[in-house]
Write a protein that holds these residues in place. Structure first.
Motif, PDB file in Angstrom:
ATOM      1  N   ARG A  74       0.831  -1.212   0.000  1.00  0.00           N
ATOM      2  CA  ARG A  74       0.000   0.000   0.000  1.00  0.00           C
ATOM      3  C   ARG A  74       0.862   1.258   0.000  1.00  0.00           C
ATOM      4  O   ARG A  74       0.649   2.183  -0.806  1.00  0.00           O
ATOM      5  CB  ARG A  74      -0.912  -0.018   1.226  1.00  0.00           C
ATOM      6  CG  ARG A  74      -1.800   1.210   1.373  1.00  0.00           C
ATOM      7  CD  ARG A  74      -2.319   1.311   2.786  1.00  0.00           C
ATOM      8  NE  ARG A  74      -1.217   1.430   3.738  1.00  0.00           N
ATOM      9  CZ  ARG A  74      -1.309   1.156   5.040  1.00  0.00           C
ATOM     10  NH1 ARG A  74      -2.455   0.706   5.541  1.00  0.00           N
ATOM     11  NH2 ARG A  74      -0.267   1.299   5.840  1.00  0.00           N
ATOM     12  N   ARG A  78       1.256   4.134  -3.032  1.00  0.00           N
ATOM     13  CA  ARG A  78       0.923   5.541  -2.787  1.00  0.00           C
ATOM     14  C   ARG A  78       2.125   6.438  -3.041  1.00  0.00           C
ATOM     15  O   ARG A  78       1.977   7.534  -3.610  1.00  0.00           O
ATOM     16  CB  ARG A  78       0.393   5.696  -1.363  1.00  0.00           C
ATOM     17  CG  ARG A  78      -0.978   5.039  -1.188  1.00  0.00           C
ATOM     18  CD  ARG A  78      -1.495   5.092   0.239  1.00  0.00           C
ATOM     19  NE  ARG A  78      -2.820   4.469   0.325  1.00  0.00           N
ATOM     20  CZ  ARG A  78      -3.467   4.257   1.457  1.00  0.00           C
ATOM     21  NH1 ARG A  78      -2.933   4.623   2.620  1.00  0.00           N
ATOM     22  NH2 ARG A  78      -4.665   3.682   1.450  1.00  0.00           N
ATOM     23  N   PRO A  83      -1.769   2.506  -8.966  1.00  0.00           N
ATOM     24  CA  PRO A  83      -3.143   2.261  -8.508  1.00  0.00           C
ATOM     25  C   PRO A  83      -3.204   1.267  -7.354  1.00  0.00           C
ATOM     26  O   PRO A  83      -2.560   0.223  -7.398  1.00  0.00           O
ATOM     27  CB  PRO A  83      -3.843   1.711  -9.753  1.00  0.00           C
ATOM     28  CG  PRO A  83      -2.741   1.212 -10.644  1.00  0.00           C
ATOM     29  CD  PRO A  83      -1.562   2.079 -10.370  1.00  0.00           C
ATOM     30  N   TYR A  84      -3.966   1.623  -6.339  1.00  0.00           N
ATOM     31  CA  TYR A  84      -4.197   0.768  -5.172  1.00  0.00           C
ATOM     32  C   TYR A  84      -5.629   1.037  -4.739  1.00  0.00           C
ATOM     33  O   TYR A  84      -5.940   2.112  -4.236  1.00  0.00           O
ATOM     34  CB  TYR A  84      -3.219   1.094  -4.045  1.00  0.00           C
ATOM     35  CG  TYR A  84      -3.317   0.172  -2.841  1.00  0.00           C
ATOM     36  CD1 TYR A  84      -2.459  -0.919  -2.726  1.00  0.00           C
ATOM     37  CD2 TYR A  84      -4.256   0.389  -1.834  1.00  0.00           C
ATOM     38  CE1 TYR A  84      -2.535  -1.769  -1.622  1.00  0.00           C
ATOM     39  CE2 TYR A  84      -4.343  -0.457  -0.745  1.00  0.00           C
ATOM     40  CZ  TYR A  84      -3.474  -1.526  -0.649  1.00  0.00           C
ATOM     41  OH  TYR A  84      -3.553  -2.382   0.438  1.00  0.00           O
ATOM     42  N   ARG A  85      -6.525   0.065  -4.954  1.00  0.00           N
ATOM     43  CA  ARG A  85      -7.948   0.273  -4.720  1.00  0.00           C
ATOM     44  C   ARG A  85      -8.465  -0.696  -3.660  1.00  0.00           C
ATOM     45  O   ARG A  85      -8.454  -1.909  -3.857  1.00  0.00           O
ATOM     46  CB  ARG A  85      -8.738   0.090  -6.018  1.00  0.00           C
ATOM     47  CG  ARG A  85      -8.323   1.035  -7.132  1.00  0.00           C
ATOM     48  CD  ARG A  85      -9.142   0.782  -8.389  1.00  0.00           C
ATOM     49  NE  ARG A  85     -10.568   1.082  -8.175  1.00  0.00           N
ATOM     50  CZ  ARG A  85     -11.513   0.792  -9.061  1.00  0.00           C
ATOM     51  NH1 ARG A  85     -11.206   0.162 -10.197  1.00  0.00           N
ATOM     52  NH2 ARG A  85     -12.779   1.104  -8.810  1.00  0.00           N
ATOM     53  N   GLU A  86      -8.905  -0.148  -2.537  1.00  0.00           N
ATOM     54  CA  GLU A  86      -9.495  -0.967  -1.473  1.00  0.00           C
ATOM     55  C   GLU A  86     -10.972  -1.174  -1.796  1.00  0.00           C
ATOM     56  O   GLU A  86     -11.833  -0.400  -1.371  1.00  0.00           O
ATOM     57  CB  GLU A  86      -9.296  -0.301  -0.116  1.00  0.00           C
ATOM     58  CG  GLU A  86      -7.845  -0.328   0.348  1.00  0.00           C
ATOM     59  CD  GLU A  86      -7.645   0.279   1.727  1.00  0.00           C
ATOM     60  OE1 GLU A  86      -8.583   0.921   2.243  1.00  0.00           O
ATOM     61  OE2 GLU A  86      -6.537   0.118   2.287  1.00  0.00           O
ATOM     62  N   LEU A  87     -11.268  -2.232  -2.534  1.00  0.00           N
ATOM     63  CA  LEU A  87     -12.632  -2.520  -2.965  1.00  0.00           C
ATOM     64  C   LEU A  87     -13.380  -3.405  -1.976  1.00  0.00           C
ATOM     65  O   LEU A  87     -14.609  -3.477  -2.021  1.00  0.00           O
ATOM     66  CB  LEU A  87     -12.602  -3.201  -4.340  1.00  0.00           C
ATOM     67  CG  LEU A  87     -11.984  -2.373  -5.472  1.00  0.00           C
ATOM     68  CD1 LEU A  87     -11.959  -3.183  -6.757  1.00  0.00           C
ATOM     69  CD2 LEU A  87     -12.755  -1.082  -5.673  1.00  0.00           C
ATOM     70  N   ALA A 144      -7.599  -5.219  -1.191  1.00  0.00           N
ATOM     71  CA  ALA A 144      -7.408  -4.279  -2.289  1.00  0.00           C
ATOM     72  C   ALA A 144      -6.991  -4.994  -3.563  1.00  0.00           C
ATOM     73  O   ALA A 144      -6.731  -6.210  -3.565  1.00  0.00           O
ATOM     74  CB  ALA A 144      -6.351  -3.237  -1.900  1.00  0.00           C
ATOM     75  N   GLY A 239     -17.052  -5.282  -5.741  1.00  0.00           N
ATOM     76  CA  GLY A 239     -15.677  -5.478  -5.283  1.00  0.00           C
ATOM     77  C   GLY A 239     -15.213  -6.895  -5.536  1.00  0.00           C
ATOM     78  O   GLY A 239     -14.922  -7.269  -6.663  1.00  0.00           O
ATOM     79  N   VAL A 260      -8.125  -3.705 -10.856  1.00  0.00           N
ATOM     80  CA  VAL A 260      -7.683  -2.334 -10.612  1.00  0.00           C
ATOM     81  C   VAL A 260      -8.077  -1.394 -11.748  1.00  0.00           C
ATOM     82  O   VAL A 260      -8.203  -0.181 -11.558  1.00  0.00           O
ATOM     83  CB  VAL A 260      -6.162  -2.321 -10.345  1.00  0.00           C
ATOM     84  CG1 VAL A 260      -5.377  -2.560 -11.629  1.00  0.00           C
ATOM     85  CG2 VAL A 260      -5.732  -1.046  -9.650  1.00  0.00           C
ATOM     86  N   TYR A 261      -8.312  -1.947 -12.946  1.00  0.00           N
ATOM     87  CA  TYR A 261      -8.734  -1.127 -14.085  1.00  0.00           C
ATOM     88  C   TYR A 261     -10.221  -1.337 -14.407  1.00  0.00           C
ATOM     89  O   TYR A 261     -10.659  -1.069 -15.510  1.00  0.00           O
ATOM     90  CB  TYR A 261      -7.866  -1.441 -15.302  1.00  0.00           C
ATOM     91  CG  TYR A 261      -6.384  -1.231 -15.019  1.00  0.00           C
ATOM     92  CD1 TYR A 261      -5.893   0.036 -14.697  1.00  0.00           C
ATOM     93  CD2 TYR A 261      -5.489  -2.302 -15.040  1.00  0.00           C
ATOM     94  CE1 TYR A 261      -4.549   0.232 -14.418  1.00  0.00           C
ATOM     95  CE2 TYR A 261      -4.133  -2.103 -14.765  1.00  0.00           C
ATOM     96  CZ  TYR A 261      -3.676  -0.834 -14.452  1.00  0.00           C
ATOM     97  OH  TYR A 261      -2.336  -0.643 -14.170  1.00  0.00           O
ATOM     98  N   ASP A 262     -10.976  -1.846 -13.441  1.00  0.00           N
ATOM     99  CA  ASP A 262     -12.436  -2.011 -13.481  1.00  0.00           C
ATOM    100  C   ASP A 262     -12.920  -3.208 -14.298  1.00  0.00           C
ATOM    101  O   ASP A 262     -14.127  -3.408 -14.439  1.00  0.00           O
ATOM    102  CB  ASP A 262     -13.149  -0.737 -13.956  1.00  0.00           C
ATOM    103  CG  ASP A 262     -13.587   0.122 -12.774  1.00  0.00           C
ATOM    104  OD1 ASP A 262     -13.720  -0.432 -11.668  1.00  0.00           O
ATOM    105  OD2 ASP A 262     -13.780   1.334 -12.961  1.00  0.00           O
TER     106      ASP A 262
END
Length: 404
Positions: A74, A78, A83-87, A144, A239, A260-262
């Motif tokens: 993480r 940052r 990209p780092y997405r906590e879904l 994530a 998620g 991460v790219y949906d």
């Protein structure tokens, strides 16, 4: 005199260890990777999940290194604007019969201090994933997703900037571990090191044999196949939706992951690959297959798990069977929603002579050579903490984090 360290393997583990060594400023580091770029195999062929530590035996290497690795991953993302997405993740019990196993997941999660963990009833879990089916769930809000190949490339740049070498297209063909020097032959030349670290993934037992290490554990390659969800149906998954795993196997079962790219992947399954780097049924190595069949533990493994094997192979070859596994969790899913198979991955699963599949990370030391013998999921999540672990426990070097 600066110590020369060689690293076999340019996946996320090899590059993370190289970076950790270069941060100390005390080593001359050379990474040897047989492919034309880093992160070519397991690192670049996974769902990108940063695991929070729900499943692992408390006190195990997986549990302790995953927790620290998640934080380091993480922070790195940052710092580097990656990209780092906590879904978030739901582990879902579809039936009441699965509740005792879900209880165990909750217990392990709490013992492993997974942040934000909550037990949810059916109504509560649908507030998070409106289209999910089941009777109860465990929710991990800080699970994530990332791009592990991009992370590896960024760490590789750190290594190069600090003066380390990453030699691509150099497959290791021989290792001489005699005396105080480790001599390594590759397809592009020869190198001499004071110490060698092997992070060869799918080829780790092959390199271990060159070093003179025990042939056990051996690598059994399992292919995981993913289906991609249709773009206009991705709203079915917000998620991550996971099944309650079968504790007899080191696999998590078919699940849903928003990347991460949906993009939304469904999978993976777990079928024996017919080659170490067999990303499809058409990629076959008779040598690899024969080596697996004649391994002393093959008969025992087949006897214990033949039913699972038949189920997984059938679902691989017959789309409706795969679809039925997935639809248990999202009843609105239709077969047409699974539009194409995306890139498969091959997991380097270590197994012993008695046929048992190793669950925890495993590291060996033979003379001046350190070998990572088993590093499946969550190795990508744990890569930076595994690097610190290797430095401290096998090279007897304090990593940067311990010095500051």
């Amino acid at each position: 005199m600066t110590e020369r360290i060689g690293i076999v393997g340019g996946g996320i583990l090899g590059i993370a260890i190289a970076r950790a060594l270069m941060e100390t400023g005390d080593f001359e580091v050379t990474v040897m990777e047989k492919e034309s770029r880093v992160a070519q195999h397991q690192t670049g062929h996974n769902s990108g999940v940063v695991h929070a530590g729900l499943y692992y035996q408390p006190g195990s290497l997986k549990a302790t290194l995953c927790a620290r690795g998640r934080q380091l991953t993480r922070d790195f993302c940052r710092d580097r604007n990656l990209p780092y997405r906590e879904l978030g993740k739901l582990v879902v019990a579809v039936t009441e019969e699965e509740l005792p196993k879900l209880d165990d997941i909750e217990r392990r999660s709490r013992e492993n201090q997974v942040p934000g963990i909550r037990r949810l009833n059916a109504q509560e879990m649908r507030e998070i994933e409106p289209h999910v089916a089941g009777v109860a769930a465990v929710h991990s809000p800080e699970t994530a997703v990332v791009d592990y190949a991009a992370i590896t490339e960024a760490m590789a740049e750190d290594v190069r900037r600090a003066g380390g070498q990453i030699l691509l297209g150099q497959e290791v063909t021989a290792v001489n571990n005699a005396g105080g020097t480790v001599n390594v032959s590759t397809t592009a030349g020869a190198h001499s090191f004071d110490r060698l670290i092997v992070c060869a993934g799918l080829q780790s037992d092959v390199v271990a044999k060159m070093v003179g290490a025990s042939p056990s554990p051996k690598i059994l390659p399992f292919r995981g196949e993913y289906w991609m969800m249709a773009t206009d149906r991705r709203d079915l998954v917000k998620g991550m939706i996971y099944p309650v795993p079968d504790p007899r196997f080191p696999f998590l079962g078919v699940h849903f992951t928003r990347g991460v790219y949906d993009e939304v992947h469904v999978g993976p399954n777990a079928v024996p690959a017919l080659a170490r780097e067999g990303y499809s049924w058409g990629q076959i190595s008779l040598k690899d297959t024969f080596d697996s069949i004649r391994w002393p533990g093959a008969a025992s493994l087949a006897k214990q798990h033949w039913l699972m094997g038949v189920r997984e192979i059938s679902a691989s070859l017959i789309k409706p069977l795969y679809f039925q596994q997935a639809r248990q969790f999202v009843p609105e899913l239709t077969s047409r929603d699974l539009v194409s198979k995306s890139a498969s991955g091959v997991r380097a699963q270590a197994w012993d002579k008695d046929g048992s599949l190793l669950d925890d990370f495993a590291v060996d030391q033979v003379g001046q050579v350190t070998l990572l013998r088993n590093a499946p999921s969550p190795a990508a999540t744990s890569a930076m903490s595994i690097a610190d672990y290797v430095l401290e426990n096998y090279l007897k070097v304090a990593p940067k984090a311990a010095r500051s």
